[in-house]
Design a protein around this motif. Structure first.
Motif, PDB file in Angstrom:
ATOM      1  N   PRO A   1       0.801  -1.229   0.000  1.00 36.57           N
ATOM      2  CA  PRO A   1       0.000   0.000   0.000  1.00 36.57           C
ATOM      3  C   PRO A   1       0.829   1.273   0.000  1.00 36.57           C
ATOM      4  CG  PRO A   1      -0.062  -1.043   2.160  1.00 36.57           C
ATOM      5  CD  PRO A   1       0.639  -2.000   1.238  1.00 36.57           C
ATOM      6  N   MET A   2       2.062   1.246   0.524  1.00 39.83           N
ATOM      7  CA  MET A   2       2.865   2.468   0.584  1.00 39.83           C
ATOM      8  C   MET A   2       4.127   2.321  -0.268  1.00 39.83           C
ATOM      9  SD  MET A   2       2.205   3.650   4.532  1.00 39.83           S
ATOM     10  CE  MET A   2       2.692   5.345   4.278  1.00 39.83           C
ATOM     11  N   VAL A   3       4.690   3.438  -0.690  1.00 40.13           N
ATOM     12  CA  VAL A   3       5.824   3.405  -1.617  1.00 40.13           C
ATOM     13  C   VAL A   3       7.028   2.709  -0.979  1.00 40.13           C
ATOM     14  CG1 VAL A   3       7.488   4.815  -2.887  1.00 40.13           C
ATOM     15  CG2 VAL A   3       5.068   5.468  -2.847  1.00 40.13           C
TER      16      VAL A   3
ATOM     17  N   CYS B   1      -3.775  -0.392   7.020  1.00 40.85           N
ATOM     18  CA  CYS B   1      -4.270  -0.003   5.704  1.00 40.85           C
ATOM     19  C   CYS B   1      -5.774  -0.228   5.694  1.00 40.85           C
ATOM     20  CB  CYS B   1      -3.581  -0.832   4.616  1.00 40.85           C
ATOM     21  SG  CYS B   1      -4.259  -0.543   2.986  1.00 40.85           S
TER      22      CYS B   1
ATOM     23  N   SER C   1      -3.452   4.555   4.293  1.00 42.88           N
ATOM     24  CA  SER C   1      -2.501   3.778   5.086  1.00 42.88           C
ATOM     25  C   SER C   1      -1.742   4.689   6.034  1.00 42.88           C
ATOM     26  CB  SER C   1      -1.489   3.064   4.175  1.00 42.88           C
ATOM     27  OG  SER C   1      -2.137   2.216   3.269  1.00 42.88           O
TER      28      SER C   1
ATOM     29  N   GLY D   1      -0.451   7.723   3.927  1.00 42.61           N
ATOM     30  CA  GLY D   1      -0.503   7.581   2.481  1.00 42.61           C
ATOM     31  C   GLY D   1      -1.878   7.259   1.939  1.00 42.61           C
TER      32      GLY D   1
ATOM     33  N   HIS E   1      -3.548   5.258  -1.560  1.00 43.03           N
ATOM     34  CA  HIS E   1      -3.250   4.515  -2.787  1.00 43.03           C
ATOM     35  C   HIS E   1      -4.547   4.236  -3.532  1.00 43.03           C
ATOM     36  CE1 HIS E   1      -4.010   1.207   0.053  1.00 43.03           C
ATOM     37  NE2 HIS E   1      -4.384   0.504  -0.995  1.00 43.03           N
ATOM     38  N   TRP E   2      -4.450   4.382  -4.830  1.00 40.72           N
ATOM     39  CA  TRP E   2      -5.614   4.319  -5.700  1.00 40.72           C
ATOM     40  C   TRP E   2      -5.384   3.232  -6.748  1.00 40.72           C
ATOM     41  CZ3 TRP E   2      -8.480   9.326  -7.318  1.00 40.72           C
ATOM     42  CH2 TRP E   2      -9.640   9.001  -8.029  1.00 40.72           C
ATOM     43  N   GLU E   3      -6.174   2.159  -6.667  1.00 40.05           N
ATOM     44  CA  GLU E   3      -6.077   1.090  -7.658  1.00 40.05           C
ATOM     45  C   GLU E   3      -6.961   1.489  -8.836  1.00 40.05           C
ATOM     46  OE1 GLU E   3      -7.282  -2.229  -5.260  1.00 40.05           O
ATOM     47  OE2 GLU E   3      -5.782  -1.685  -3.784  1.00 40.05           O
TER      48      GLU E   3
ATOM     49  N   LYS F   1      -0.018   6.280  -5.952  1.00 41.09           N
ATOM     50  CA  LYS F   1       0.135   6.491  -4.507  1.00 41.09           C
ATOM     51  C   LYS F   1       0.631   7.905  -4.229  1.00 41.09           C
ATOM     52  CE  LYS F   1       1.869   1.771  -3.885  1.00 41.09           C
ATOM     53  NZ  LYS F   1       2.990   0.981  -3.354  1.00 41.09           N
TER      54      LYS F   1
ATOM     55  N   GLU G   1       2.066  10.002  -0.567  1.00 43.11           N
ATOM     56  CA  GLU G   1       2.250   9.866   0.882  1.00 43.11           C
ATOM     57  C   GLU G   1       3.193  10.931   1.437  1.00 43.11           C
ATOM     58  OE1 GLU G   1       3.437   5.784   0.323  1.00 43.11           O
ATOM     59  OE2 GLU G   1       5.327   6.173   1.368  1.00 43.11           O
TER      60      GLU G   1
ATOM     61  N   THR H   1       3.480   5.989  -9.332  1.00 41.92           N
ATOM     62  CA  THR H   1       2.476   5.216 -10.053  1.00 41.92           C
ATOM     63  C   THR H   1       3.130   3.980 -10.661  1.00 41.92           C
ATOM     64  OG1 THR H   1       0.740   5.314 -11.733  1.00 41.92           O
ATOM     65  CG2 THR H   1       2.761   6.507 -12.224  1.00 41.92           C
TER      66      THR H   1
END
Lengths: 405, 140
Positions: free
Chosen positions: A137-139, A311, A321, A357, A359-361, A369, A371, A401
């Motif tokens: 979920p996070m970079v 998350c 997250s 953060g 995040h977008w699916e 993402k 954050e 991305t």
């Protein structure tokens, strides 16, 4: 920087091209025997107070990975696979194309399989997938355990591993992996640059002259992991162990110098609880460093760290997250008083990172993402990226991305 | 921070896909397969790649359905994962070199046809589509 901006522009163009907006599709399946998959990621990092991973205080696009994965199922239980990986993460990677993993995998029974070649190492719950941005979920994974500066030593090894799954009946099941091998170091890896910095400091202390042309040679790494999945849906718990030892040679003044660096008893305890809309993760780690440089026994202690991450999927494809990640360079010196006694700032002894953060699916293959991190402390070799000195309080923003197929 | 760079990344915004409802399913195998019943935990481990052999020593071939009501019902009830979590599970295996995701078919008819032609295969179909071309597995 100019070169990497150019590469970044190409990657970004690919990510926003019509191909990336196409309906979900699967791998290029070339019949029963070969499949091709891959991924592209491009990020942007901007930090204040300290540089992180590279020249991030000016804003940097040096945050990308792309991979190409080939798999061939030779028989029902024997396959060949390989992944090529190119990454540019600040001062490391430079978008050179390297073999990330390449192996022959034979599964004899459910409880026993064998992989030979270059294998990814199971440390914590997420080390094996650390280079695939879209898997988390996070970079950045929490650095107390998944330190970018130690990545080269812990990410993959040429050797082999045994693995399997042990059914415990109504009590759940137990997955294991055990490995032995050696690691190819690059001169731009965090370990090599960290050792070069340390050797220069000790050479200066001993009045031996400048340190140049450092080369690293890993003797071995070994370790393993156990992951227990109980009958309670969504819960898994794990423990992993890692150890490794490396030699370093370099020019110092007009002569030759050498150093030894070992990571001993790197233990990670892990717990993950996953519900439909929420994933809660906690991991704890300790590890012992043991370095000897130019005959000087570096006073490495046993470090300690861990994090809690939550998350939550507010919408089907939108998640928020947060994590709080803490690392202490010496578990018996949380306030850094030992560093002060050596004439160094106490805040080199810890790193406390609060990250938030989104995040977008966007599709099942395309993720974005954003954050923000607030950090107290400058442990984990932050001095490498800040030769003019480090600040105690700093922060950074990351946008990224990823597309995979 | 240059606004032009931010704008490029913010252009990634797209509308949300609609959620789908779950449907009743049955787990099915080839009619020649001697297995009659399986624990739910065994089915879960089969579809997660942890259990890969039938009792007769043959390797299990797993077939999935594309995203839809039947797939959603199966992964939620048996695997206790959302379709997105299940997809992520196999992507981790794929990109870390620890496994290859199972093949997929577009619907229950295609799954039945694949299973009828393969004695080692297991899959799940819409309960309304069950017929004598495949064998239903009783779940314990």
């Amino acid at each position: 920087m100019k070169r990497s901006l150019s590469t970044s522009s190409i990657l970004l163009a690919l990510l926003i091209s019509p191909a990336a907006t196409a309906p979900p599709c699967h791998a290029f399946d070339l019949g029963e025997y070969l499949s091709i998959n891959g991924f592209l990621s491009q990020g942007y990092i901007d930090s204040h107070g300290n540089n992180y991973l590279g020249d991030s205080q000016d804003g940097s696009f040096q945050l990308n990975e792309f991979g190409l994965t080939l798999n061939s199922a030779v028989t029902d239980n024997f396959r060949l696979g390989m992944q090529l990986l190119s990454r540019d993460v600040g001062q490391e990677g430079d978008n050179d194309v390297l073999i990330d993993w390449a192996m022959a995998d034979y599964r004899w029974q459910d409880w026993l399989g064998l992989r030979l070649g270059k294998v990814k190492l199971p440390i914590g719950l997420y080390n094996q997938g650390r280079d695939s941005d879209f898997l988390r979920p996070m970079v950045f994974l929490p650095q107390s355990i998944y330190d970018e500066g130690k990545r080269t030593l812990v990410v993959a090894a040429v050797g082999g591993s045994l693995y399997g799954n042990l059914s415990l009946g109504s009590s759940g099941d137990l997955e294991y992996q055990a490995y032995y091998g050696s690691v190819d170091f690059r001169s731009d890896s965090g370990q090599a640059r960290g050792m070069a910095l340390l050797a220069a400091r000790i050479a200066k202390m001993k009045k031996l002259g400048a340190v140049n042309d450092l080369t690293a040679d890993n003797r071995y790494v070994y370790g393993g992991s156990l992951i227990y999945t109980p009958p309670l849906a969504g819960l898994r718990a794990g423990v992993s162990y890692f150890a490794g030892e490396s030699d370093f040679d370099f020019d110092v003044g007009t002569g030759q110098g050498e150093a030894l660096g070992a990571m001993k008893d790197f233990v990670v305890l892990s717990m993950e609880y996953s519900l439909q809309k929420m994933i809660l993760v906690a991991e704890y780690t300790e590890q012992t460093g043991d370095r000897e440089v130019l005959g000087f026994d570096v006073p490495d202690g046993r470090s300690q760290g861990g994090y809690v991450q939550l998350c939550y999927h507010a919408l089907e494809r939108l998640g928020v997250s947060a994590f709080y990640d803490v690392f202490y360079a010496d578990k018996n010196d949380h306030d850094g008083s030992g560093l002060v006694a050596q004439g160094q700032p106490d805040f080199l002894g810890w790193r406390k990172d609060l990250g938030l953060g989104l995040h977008w699916e966007i599709t099942s293959q395309w993720l974005a993402k954003a954050e923000y991190h607030v950090v107290d402390g400058a442990a984990l070799q932050l001095a490498i990226f800040n030769p003019e000195g480090v600040e105690r309080y700093w922060n950074y923003v990351v946008l990224k991305t990823s597309f995979n197929f | 921070m240059p606004s032009r760079r931010l704008l490029l990344l913010l252009l990634l915004v797209l509308p949300w896909p609609a959620a789908v409802a779950a449907a009743d399913f049955v787990v099915v195998v080839n009619k020649e397969n001697p297995v009659e019943t399986l624990d739910r935990s065994e089915v879960k481990n089969i579809f997660l790649g942890k259990k890969t052999f039938w009792p007769n020593g043959q390797v299990i071939d797993v077939i999935l359905q594309d995203e839809g009501e039947v797939h959603q019902g199966f992964v939620l009830e048996i695997l206790r994962k959302t379709p997105a979590q299940f997809q992520l599970y196999w992507k981790l295996a794929l990109f870390s070199g620890t496994g290859i995701p199972p093949d997929q078919q577009p619907d229950s008819q295609a799954v039945k046809a694949a299973i009828a032609a393969n004695p080692k295969m297991i899959g799940y179909i819409d309960v309304q589509q069950l017929d004598d071309s495949v064998k239903k597995i009783e779940l314990k």
